[in-house]
Write an enzyme that holds these catalytic residues in place. Structure first.
Site, PDB file in Angstrom:
ATOM      1  N   THR B 129     -95.678  11.451 -19.128  1.00  0.00           N
ATOM      2  CA  THR B 129     -95.541  12.901 -19.370  1.00  0.00           C
ATOM      3  C   THR B 129     -94.477  13.079 -20.447  1.00  0.00           C
ATOM      4  O   THR B 129     -93.831  12.111 -20.861  1.00  0.00           O
ATOM      5  CB  THR B 129     -95.060  13.640 -18.100  1.00  0.00           C
ATOM      6  OG1 THR B 129     -93.698  13.286 -17.858  1.00  0.00           O
ATOM      7  CG2 THR B 129     -95.905  13.281 -16.884  1.00  0.00           C
ATOM      8  N   ASP B 130     -94.279  14.313 -20.883  1.00  0.00           N
ATOM      9  CA  ASP B 130     -93.249  14.559 -21.895  1.00  0.00           C
ATOM     10  C   ASP B 130     -91.862  14.211 -21.355  1.00  0.00           C
ATOM     11  O   ASP B 130     -91.004  13.701 -22.065  1.00  0.00           O
ATOM     12  CB  ASP B 130     -93.280  16.028 -22.336  1.00  0.00           C
ATOM     13  CG  ASP B 130     -94.485  16.305 -23.228  1.00  0.00           C
ATOM     14  OD1 ASP B 130     -95.085  15.308 -23.721  1.00  0.00           O
ATOM     15  OD2 ASP B 130     -94.837  17.482 -23.413  1.00  0.00           O
ATOM     16  N   CYS B 131     -91.640  14.518 -20.075  1.00  0.00           N
ATOM     17  CA  CYS B 131     -90.318  14.223 -19.519  1.00  0.00           C
ATOM     18  C   CYS B 131     -90.204  12.787 -19.009  1.00  0.00           C
ATOM     19  O   CYS B 131     -89.118  12.239 -18.880  1.00  0.00           O
ATOM     20  CB  CYS B 131     -89.961  15.228 -18.422  1.00  0.00           C
ATOM     21  SG  CYS B 131     -91.307  15.591 -17.295  1.00  0.00           S
ATOM     22  N   TYR B 132     -91.354  12.166 -18.651  1.00  0.00           N
ATOM     23  CA  TYR B 132     -91.380  10.762 -18.209  1.00  0.00           C
ATOM     24  C   TYR B 132     -92.408  10.006 -19.051  1.00  0.00           C
ATOM     25  O   TYR B 132     -93.532   9.779 -18.614  1.00  0.00           O
ATOM     26  CB  TYR B 132     -91.768  10.675 -16.729  1.00  0.00           C
ATOM     27  CG  TYR B 132     -90.731  11.237 -15.785  1.00  0.00           C
ATOM     28  CD1 TYR B 132     -89.561  10.522 -15.526  1.00  0.00           C
ATOM     29  CD2 TYR B 132     -90.943  12.447 -15.122  1.00  0.00           C
ATOM     30  CE1 TYR B 132     -88.620  11.028 -14.633  1.00  0.00           C
ATOM     31  CE2 TYR B 132     -90.002  12.951 -14.239  1.00  0.00           C
ATOM     32  CZ  TYR B 132     -88.844  12.234 -13.998  1.00  0.00           C
ATOM     33  OH  TYR B 132     -87.915  12.715 -13.120  1.00  0.00           O
ATOM     34  N   PRO B 133     -92.074   9.629 -20.283  1.00  0.00           N
ATOM     35  CA  PRO B 133     -93.082   9.082 -21.196  1.00  0.00           C
ATOM     36  C   PRO B 133     -93.581   7.674 -20.841  1.00  0.00           C
ATOM     37  O   PRO B 133     -94.670   7.281 -21.248  1.00  0.00           O
ATOM     38  CB  PRO B 133     -92.376   9.074 -22.550  1.00  0.00           C
ATOM     39  CG  PRO B 133     -90.921   9.148 -22.250  1.00  0.00           C
ATOM     40  CD  PRO B 133     -90.765   9.817 -20.922  1.00  0.00           C
TER      41      PRO B 133
END
Lengths: 128, 500
Positions: B129-133
């Protein structure tokens, strides 16, 4: 002494054990026998002095004979002394003392391996 | 009436004047001093149990990686943990088995290895994800590297356990160990006289918030366990404790042949003797605790009760089953249960452990429901072939061959004059007889040890029996051994084809 006799498929139809006993006059006390139409494996007791004669007779007839001089080994670190082994042993090798310590009388052991499968902690092994 | 408060007992623990005994010792004390005298004399009774508790597991937090990952799936030494939680939390169940090593190594073994300070391989995957790439992570860590490592066990320390035996003709590999054929043995679990909940059967002192001995450290009861069944004396506890403080003497991985991995937990619970009712309850003996011996031969949820039995008989080494002395095995360790009760006693005596009052009592009325099943499971009679061909044993091999050929049917059920099943003959048996020039009667070439099933058995059980014995068909028989049908692997394949 305790010995293991393996009868391979190609000899399973022959009365190897009976022939060997009749020929040598050596008595085998058969303690465990797993024999079907394809394979046979027996554990028997024989007097030490007669071992070589019966071994020779059995092997002449196509059986494989080995001695079982390594008792079941108990890893005392792994063992939790639950006593799961007690009821599956046909020879009553395992008992509790009055303090619920597990006691093992390896002289009675016929190396059938039932206790090895039973032990939840994999604390029992054949050989060392 | 003698009454004491938890506060009074804790003050005695503080000043060293507390009188603590184990639940085993309490039996003799109540006998000697009577209930009132024992209530006056004894402040705390300690209990203990040490056995397989499959419903156990580890809640842990791995710490954040760089770049960070929101873990979707995670494995510890190839054993999968559940990670449908926030980013780096996961729960490892003791009974989960290794993807690579199978049942010999499971979640319980990872927990024991962590406790013994061993390095554990962690593999995790995610979708990014954007916060957990990050999408994949591999690392090696030890217990110390985890932020939290909390044993969170949904069902531990059963009040008592049903004992197990086996009426069938083969060895069964179960969570109660190896059950020998034809009632060859009985296995049981539980500490009897020392069992925590059996010493407080009305849950007067054990409840949410009770401080306990758990795996060699202090832990807590956090409610009743799953499948808590107080109405018939099978209460359970949900527990939590810090793995980092525990000892591998009391947290031990195990693997049951043919079943899977489990965790042996050592649990001890102190019972404050607040009044005479509690004192009387802690004087419970092995003879007072009654359970049932169940037959695991059927493979069904509702196991037939063979007989009632008490823990004194179970622990004597043999019990009578149908008038035969049958050897027993304990799957839990009484020696360790006693060690735990004694260790907890020392803790209390030396002011290292204080008694707590539960914040909430455990339910005394819950009943365990079986699963609600909305999809009817097919029975043998729903899928078996009604068409089958029989032959009598005195007929010749030639006649058998003719029947097989005329009916295009591979299996002939060999029956007696009155129609009872005696054996089975297959096209293969006939070919073999012909090849060996044997043209005698059918009963000389038939298989006599025939596997069978009954019309009302679930198909899943029949399929498992075919599979484990490596055969392709079984006659279906009624209670008089009359053949009513035949079930073949073809019938089962067709069932599956319909299902999907």
């Amino acid at each position: 002494m305790k010995i293991k006799i393996i009868i391979p498929t190609e000899r399973i139809q022959n009365p190897i054990i009976a022939e060997s006993m009749v020929k040598t006059g050596v008595l085998l006390n058969i303690m465990v026998a797993n024999i079907d139409s394809t394979y046979g494996e027996l554990i028997a007791d024989v007097e030490d002095g007669h071992f070589n004669r019966i071994k020779e007779a059995l092997e002449e007839r196509g059986a494989f004979v080995s001695t079982l001089d390594q008792p079941i080994h108990r890893d005392e670190e792994e063992c939790v002394e639950c006593g799961a082994c007690i009821s599956v042993c046909p020879m009553k090798v395992y008992t509790f003392d009055e303090k619920w310590n597990l006691f093992m009388d390896d002289k009675k052991c016929i190396r059938c391996g039932m206790c090895i499968k039973m032990c939840p902690h994999q604390a029992l092994k054949l050989g060392d | 009436m003698v009454e004491k408060s938890v506060q009074e007992i804790n003050n005695k623990i503080k000043d060293g004047s507390v009188n603590v005994v184990t639940a085993e010792e309490m039996v003799g004390i109540v006998e000697e001093l009577g209930v009132e005298g024992a209530t006056r004399e004894v402040d705390v009774v300690t209990t203990g149990t040490f056995g397989a508790m499959c419903s156990s597991g580890l809640m842990f937090n791995l710490g954040h990686s760089e770049p960070p990952i929101k873990i979707q799936k995670v494995w510890l030494n190839d054993v999968e943990a559940y990670s449908g939680l926030a980013a780096v939390d996961a729960y490892l169940g003791a009974a989960q088995i290794s993807d690579t090593r199978g049942i010999e190594y499971g979640g319980a073994h990872v927990i024991e290895d962590l406790l013994r300070g061993k390095e554990i391989n962690v593999h995790a995957t995610s979708y990014g994800t954007d916060c957990y790439p990050r999408k994949v992570l591999d690392t090696t860590l030890t217990l110390e590297d985890l932020n939290e490592a909390i044993l969170l066990n949904p069902r531990n320390a059963y009040q008592k356990y049903a004992a197990a035996t086996n009426s069938s003709k083969r060895i069964l590999h179960t969570y109660m160990g190896e059950l020998l054929p034809k009632f060859g043995n009985v296995t049981y679990s539980g500490a009897g006289v020392l069992s925590p909940l059996s010493n407080d059967p009305d849950y007067d002192t054990i409840g949410l918030g009770t401080r306990i001995f758990m795996g060699g450290a202090q832990g807590y009861v956090i409610g009743n366990g799953t499948q808590h069944s107080p109405t018939n004396g099978f209460g359970t506890l949900m527990l939590k404790g810090d793995l980092k403080e525990m000892s591998s003497d009391y947290v031990r991985a195990a693997s049951f042949t043919g079943y899977g991995s489990t965790l042996y937990m050592g649990i001890g619970i102190p019972i404050p003797v607040l009044n005479e009712k509690i004192a009387k309850a802690t004087a419970v003996t092995d003879t007072d605790i009654i359970t049932e011996i169940l037959d695991y031969g059927a493979g069904s949820r509702d196991k037939p009760v063979i007989r009632k039995v008490n823990y004194s008989e179970l622990r004597s080494g043999t019990v009578d089953i149908y008038e035969k002395k049958t050897p027993t095995s304990s799957m839990s360790s009484f020696k360790n249960a006693r060690k735990i009760a004694n260790e907890l006693k020392e803790w209390v005596k030396h002011g290292k452990f204080f008694i707590s009052t539960p914040a909430e009592r455990l339910s005394k009325t819950d009943v365990v429901k079986p699963m609600k099943q909305t999809h009817a499971i097919p029975l043998v009679k729903d899928v078996m072939s009604d068409f089958f061909v029989t032959i009598e044993g005195k007929h010749t091999v030639r006649e058998a061959a003719k029947k097989i050929w005329e009916n295009s049917f591979n299996h002939l059920a060999v029956v007696s004059d009155s129609g009872e099943l005696l054996g089975i003959v297959t096209a293969w048996d006939v070919s073999k007889a012909v090849a060996e020039n044997i043209f005698d009667s059918v009963d000389s070439i038939m298989t006599k040890k025939v596997l069978t099933c009954t019309p009302n058995e679930p198909v899943d059980l029949a399929a498992r029996r075919l599979d484990t014995n490596g055969v392709s068909a079984m006659p279906v028989i009624d209670s008089e051994r009359h053949v009513v049908g035949i079930i073949t692997s073809d019938n089962i394949s067709k069932l599956l084809a319909r299902r999907y």
